[in-house]
Design a protein around this motif. Structure first.
Motif, short mmCIF file in Angstrom:
data_model
loop_
_atom_site.label_atom_id
_atom_site.label_comp_id
_atom_site.label_asym_id
_atom_site.label_seq_id
_atom_site.Cartn_x
_atom_site.Cartn_y
_atom_site.Cartn_z
N LYS A 40 4.28 2.37 -6.43
CA LYS A 40 3.93 1.34 -5.44
C LYS A 40 4.62 0.05 -5.88
N LYS A 82 -5.23 5.14 4.26
CA LYS A 82 -5.59 6.02 3.14
C LYS A 82 -5.91 5.21 1.88
N GLU A 83 -5.26 4.08 1.76
CA GLU A 83 -5.48 3.21 0.60
C GLU A 83 -6.91 2.66 0.57
N TYR A 84 -7.55 2.65 1.75
CA TYR A 84 -8.90 2.07 1.82
C TYR A 84 -9.96 3.15 2.04
N THR A 142 4.30 3.73 -1.07
CA THR A 142 5.19 3.97 -2.21
C THR A 142 6.60 3.52 -1.84
N GLU A 177 0.82 -1.22 0.00
CA GLU A 177 0.00 0.00 0.00
C GLU A 177 0.85 1.28 0.00
N VAL A 211 -1.45 3.67 5.30
CA VAL A 211 -2.03 2.43 4.75
C VAL A 211 -3.55 2.54 4.73
#
Lengths: 312, 382
Positions: A132, B12-14, A93, A91, B10
């Motif tokens: 990523k 933020k990805e969801y 970078t 998730e 992390v």
């Protein structure tokens, strides 16, 4: 030379099977030590024990005279690890990944930023900082994996097969990076089953098999153990049996084999074997297409000591 | 700090998943409010009645007509025994009142008299029983205090008016509480789904075998690292809870800015902590990140259906309710339903509320113990 790590009588059993059996060795400051052995020889178990990831049954492991335990945070601060498997967050970078793993060691934001930038430069990932991991090729992911392990500028670095499944270009980049780390003062423990890599970068080599050290020393020292000086291959068409017998009687010749119009002559120790062989070919007026000489490899050493191939 | 920050990076990805669950709750709340404004405005269904008066048209009887007319539909059916029986049988009328001859004189002069009734024995007829009895009781109570019938009638009417006023104000409150209960029952799904999905997925990333190894070999204290991870997850859950409470504060102001609101908020807070503990357990148990979404849907949707978050529990079969008692959602939803029925605020009236909270806390402790056991076992295996 200063001993930076001392491993004494290390033994680890999984039920009745000894994964490592009474291992004792040293790691000197600023050297690249290669741990070489076939799969299942105990390389990764040894490293896990040295990192205190694994409890062991006997022996002790000291860093600069201090025994390592899971709570030895002062020792751990000086250690960097690059695992065989890629260990990064999908998730985050490239930059965020390196920053996080560096942040586990370095709290100061400014210092960390510099360290992260240095690590990115070292593994040549400048163009990919905002990518990523999923968007990176296998080789680039390996480089990211290395950067995450060494960004905090550790004095001791464990590299567990960092070039597995990597293309030749990335492999060269990685090996160059490792050399640079050593130039910057790091001590490196490098495990692999690629003997060419070990020959290329390691100062000393420990060869493991079935959890035991079968030999250790510099590559020259190890090669001396085989008693083989060099192997000469000559491409000759239609060589008759008499000539083959004559080659066998030459000085220092250990073995002669003629297969598929290739004559392979193995010499034991001695001076100017190759020159003497060329003189003999001229004298006997034996014409040949190609001739080349090879020095013994670590695989020959392993073969000589265990009776099996290192790649098995 | 880096652990805390990375947790939210992390997360933020969801963000889209979080947004989706919040929007579902928001739109459900809006829809629920609209439906309740239109339908739950409690317009009582008026029973159909027939009055057969065999007495003369006295003021007492006229006033009874007027009083009953306010709360029922008085039908005009011919005074024929068969026709009246048919009307009762086919539910054209729910209640038949037969006023006997001399009723007015007898009742005012303390002589025994009785009004005859015939009913369909349903809820409407019970309601009519209540209205009729109330009227007759009031006459019996006050008839000796007033010589003048007009004064007696005026006294009776003033009492009846007062009683009906109290009834109306109570209905408005029940309406708002009902809306709040429905909102918080549905929040069971949104809270569970968002907390379980996001926290379990993020924790799963941190607990991946190789990443975990990197954390263990680092100079960062592993316990401190996990504590920071817990604080980050707790902060995330609290933020989600605040958002959900904030939506309820905007949409159902009247009920939320009261003691009832505090009870709803505290109940949902304890449940949020329970969702957090369950998220940690799932994050530890589940190895495959891809499986988390499916498992979370089963848990969030399953418990919401079983425990009555979408369909009120009174409509659920007995065996479903018995199964749902094994889930924390049951006690959360049960508490929401209970809050709407509370009349007074004291320790005795809130006992059931605190028992439900206590059961949810037991679940929290259970999930924490299970998580520790699974974690230890996993560490040993690795």
């Amino acid at each position: 030379m200063k001993k930076i790590i001392e491993v004494k009588h290390l033994t680890k059993k999984y039920r009745k099977i000894k994964a490592i059996d009474n291992l004792s060795f040293y790691v000197f400051e600023n050297e690249i030590l290669g741990l070489l052995g076939p799969n299942g020889s105990g390389k990764t178990t040894t490293i896990n024990a040295m990192l205190s990831l694994l409890s062991y049954d006997k022996g002790n492991i000291c860093y600069l005279g201090k025994e390592i335990t899971p709570d030895s945070y002062d020792i751990k601060k000086e250690i960097g690890v690059v695992f065989q498997e890629i260990a990064v967050f999908d998730e985050l970078t490239v930059y965020e990944n390196i920053d996080y793993f560096c942040g586990l060691y370095i709290e100061d934001k400014k210092i960390r930023k510099k360290y992260v930038d240095d690590a990115i430069k070292l593994v040549k990932l400048e163009q990919f900082v905002n990518y990523k991991p999923k968007a990176l090729s296998g080789g680039l992911k390996r480089r990211l994996n290395i950067a995450c392990g060494i960004a905090h500028k550790p004095k001791i670095i464990f590299l567990d097969e960092p070039t597995v499944a990597v293309d030749p270009q990335s492999r060269n980049n990685i090996l160059e990076g490792i050399k640079k780390l050593r130039e910057n003062g790091a001590t490196i423990i490098y495990t692999t089953h690629y003997m060419e890599e070990v020959e290329k970068i390691c100062d000393r080599i420990i060869i493991l098999d079935k959890g035991k050290i079968i030999c250790q020393g510099t590559k020259e020292e190890l090669k001396q153990l085989t008693g083989i000086e060099e192997k000469v291959t000559i491409e000759i068409n239609n060589l008759d049996r008499n000539h083959i017998e004559k080659f066998k009687k030459l000085q220092n010749v250990k073995n002669v084999e003629y297969r598929f119009e290739n004559l392979e002559i193995t010499f034991i120790k001695g001076k100017n074997n190759f020159t003497k062989l060329i003189d003999y070919l001229k004298k006997e007026k034996i014409s040949y297409n190609k001739i080349y000489s090879e020095m013994p490899t670590l695989n020959d050493v392993f073969l000589e000591l265990t009776g099996k191939d290192l790649k098995d | 700090m880096i652990v805390f920050k990375t947790f939210f990076k992390v997360v933020k990805e969801y963000k889209y998943a979080i947004l989706l669950y919040t929007l579902i709750l928001f739109f459900f709340a809006i829809f629920n409010l609209e439906v309740n404004n239109n339908n739950i405005g409690f317009t009582a269904e008026k029973p159909n009645i027939l009055i057969v008066n065999n007495d003369y048209e006295s003021k007492i009887i006229d006033n009874l007509y007027n009083y009953l007319e306010q709360n029922s539909n008085i039908k005009n059916i011919e005074n024929d025994k068969d026709k009246i029986n048919d009307a009762l049988f086919y539910r054209d009328i729910n209640y038949l009142i037969i006023i006997p001859k001399n009723f007015t004189d007898y009742i005012l002069n303390n002589k025994e008299t009785k009004i005859y009734v015939k009913t369909t024995k349903d809820a409407n007829s019970k309601y009519m029983d209540m209205l009729l009895n109330r009227y007759l009781k009031l006459i019996n109570i006050y008839k000796n205090d007033y010589d003048n019938v007009d004064n007696l009638i005026s006294k009776i009417n003033s009492i009846l008016k007062e009683e009906s006023h109290i009834e109306v104000s109570s209905n408005i409150k029940v309406n708002n509480l009902l809306k709040t209960t429905i909102y918080y029952n549905f929040a069971n799904y949104s809270l569970l789904a968002s907390c379980l999905f996001v926290i379990s997925t993020v924790l799963n990333s941190f607990k991946q075998e190789m990443i975990n190894k990197r954390i263990i070999v680092s100079s960062c204290n592993y316990k401190k690292h996990n504590k920071n991870l817990f604080l980050a997850a707790l902060s995330f859950s609290v933020i989600i809870w605040i958002i959900y409470v904030f939506i309820s504060l905007i949409l159902i102001k009247e009920a939320m800015f009261s003691w009832y609101g505090l009870l709803y908020m505290f109940n949902s807070f304890v449940f949020m902590v329970c969702a957090l503990a369950l998220s940690f357990l799932l994050g530890t148990i589940i190895n495959l990140k891809e499986a988390i979404n499916g498992i979370v849907n089963v848990i969030a949707l399953g418990s919401s259906f079983l425990c009555g978050a979408f369909v009120p529990s009174k409509y659920l079969p007995e065996f479903v309710i018995n199964i749902s008692k094994l889930l924390p959602s049951y006690y959360f939803i049960n508490n929401n339903e209970f809050i709407s029925q509370i009349e007074t605020f004291n320790f005795n009236s809130l006992t059931k509320y605190f028992i439900n909270i206590f059961v949810i806390i037991i679940f929290i402790i259970l999930f924490i113990i299970l998580n520790n056991l699974v974690s230890k076992n996993k560490r040993k295996t690795n």
